[in-house]
Design an enzyme around this catalytic site. Structure first.
Site, PDB file in Angstrom:
ATOM      1  N   GLY A 208       0.647  -2.368  10.072  1.00 57.53           N
ATOM      2  CA  GLY A 208       1.626  -1.280   9.933  1.00 57.53           C
ATOM      3  C   GLY A 208       3.028  -1.830   9.934  1.00 57.53           C
ATOM      4  CG  ASN A 209       5.994  -0.270   8.063  1.00 52.49           C
ATOM      5  OD1 ASN A 209       6.621   0.701   8.467  1.00 52.49           O
ATOM      6  ND2 ASN A 209       5.237  -0.226   6.966  1.00 52.49           N
ATOM      7  CE1 TYR A 210       7.762  -3.023  15.579  1.00 44.05           C
ATOM      8  CE2 TYR A 210       8.944  -4.532  14.137  1.00 44.05           C
ATOM      9  CZ  TYR A 210       8.152  -4.306  15.255  1.00 44.05           C
ATOM     10  OH  TYR A 210       7.773  -5.354  16.028  1.00 44.05           O
ATOM     11  CB  ALA A 276       8.133   1.669   5.336  1.00 44.97           C
TER      12      ALA A 276
END
Ligand code: CTP
Length: 400
Positions: A208-210, A276
């Protein structure tokens, strides 16, 4: 235009307080819900009974209800409102608003209010002309409040000059005009992707990402408030949103986001690709939890995800518009222009990770917008809500 709108009417201690009765009648007649908040001095000029009878709701004046000790929440009230109108606004109230002197319910409500605020001053001509009042009004303008200039005419002091509160029907016309202008995206359907995507490794782990989703949710709110029908396709985020114009579609992976976007875009007027999206996903997500090996390394084989923006760009018709985002760390404009072209976007919003206060997890953002023809506009650091308004303003010029 005022139907269903929630309006806080702040009434202060001026002889013009009786005009609040006409204001309430006019607003209610047009379908607005009115909640009156009155200052202690205001009650000397008009009775809460008159105001509550006309508005159909108890008038709020104290922090606590005398009868049962319950608390009047200025925070809830501030969030409930579509607009706050302070009419009449005395020099004292204007001064308190300008300086955050929260010693009554009206000022605390004003400080909590996220909605646009309209101020209709009412006072003697010399008080109005005094540099102190003028400076306070200037400060309020700086906060984004809208000042409804008083008219010239005979005043309570029997002097003639500028200071008479604008007539109720004109104030209502100003509010109507404001809401009409605000609803410039009516009958437009806008698809928005937001947040990160999670790509499954095994039942308990993901790539995943922030991304927090804050920017996409702010965009959804602005579009909905301006009258658009919004399909908000959200990856896993903690953000909450509730607006009758917003349909939220929760997804987890890039594949799910792709399916939802491809299904909803064909009859939309525009899409804003704010998510994102993870660039890669594991080729073979495991059915069972991966156990820690006693020794040795673990390799994950990844395959690229579909590019949602580029896929929508490929099916985009002449009357549809696509807005993309680019978060870059180096050669920002060159990379952003490349994405704009590659994905067939109409404009791209560039945030640089090098800018302080911009990017993932911040409540603020600093953007540049690059057009199809390469023109670049730079914006100052603003809240994500304000940035969302700037982006939607730009999109609205293409849609109208
Ligand atoms: N985007 C998308 N689908 C993807 C990847 C990106 O819709 N699979 C969209 C993003 O929502 C954003 C724009 O494309 O509006 C640019 O995203 P970004 O991640 O910066 O671009 P990439 O094409 O992934 O390029 P790179 O990661 O190499 O910078």
């Amino acid at each position: 235009m005022l139907k269903g709108k929630n309006i806080i009417l702040g009434v202060t201690g001026s002889i013009a307080a009786y005009k609040a009765a006409y204001l309430i009648r006019g607003l209610v007649k047009r379908g607005a819900k009115v909640q009156v908040v009155i200052t202690p001095a205001g009650k000397e000029f008009i009775t809460p009974l008159t105001l509550s009878t006309l508005s159909g709701a108890p008038v709020i004046s104290e922090f606590f209800s005398n009868r049962d000790g319950t608390w009047n929440s200025h925070v809830d009230l501030g969030l409930w409102a579509d607009a706050m109108l302070i009419a009449p606004a005395t020099a004292a109230t204007i001064g308190k608003m300008a300086n955050g002197i929260a010693d009554n319910m009206l000022i605390t409500t004003y400080l909590s209010c996220k909605a646009p605020v309209f101020v209709a001053p009412a006072m003697d001509l010399d008080m109005f002309a005094h540099p102190s009042t003028q400076q306070n009004l200037e400060r309020l303008r700086g906060f984004g409040n809208r000042i409804i200039e008083p008219a010239e005419g005979e005043l309570a002091s029997h002097l003639t000059g500028k200071g008479r509160m604008e007539e109720p029907e004109n104030i209502i016309r100003i509010l109507e005009h404001f809401f009409k202008e605000k609803e410039d995206l009516q009958k437009k359907k806008i698809v928005i992707t937001a947040g990160p995507t999670y790509e499954k490794i095994d039942p308990v782990r993901f790539i995943g990402n922030y991304s927090s989703g804050k920017m996409g949710f702010a965009l959804a709110k602005v579009c909905a408030e301006r009258g658009a029908e919004v399909i908000l396709i959200a990856g896993p985020v903690a953000e909450l949103i509730s607006h009758p114009n917003i349909t939220r579609v929760d997804v987890e992976s890039a594949d799910q986001m792709y399916e939802a976007a491809m299904a909803t875009f064909p009859d939309a007027n525009a899409a804003i690709l704010c998510a994102a999206v993870a660039d890669y996903k594991p080729i073979h997500p495991r059915e069972e939890k991966i156990k820690r090996e006693v020794s040795g390394e673990l390799s994950l084989q990844l395959t690229p995800n579909k590019d949602i923006a580029a896929s929508l760009g490929a099916i985009k018709k002449d009357n549809q518009f696509l807005v993309g985002f680019a978060l870059e760390t180096n050669n920002e404009e060159v990379h952003a222009i490349d994405k704009l072209k590659r994905k067939n976007l109409d404009f791209i919003v560039l945030n640089s990770l090098r800018e302080k206060g911009a990017g993932f997890r911040y409540d603020t953002n600093k953007i540049s917008v690059i057009d199809k023809d390469g023109a670049v506009s730079h914006y100052p650091l603003k809240t994500k809500q304000e940035v969302a308004s700037d982006i939607v303003d730009k999109l609205a010029t293409l849609l109208l």
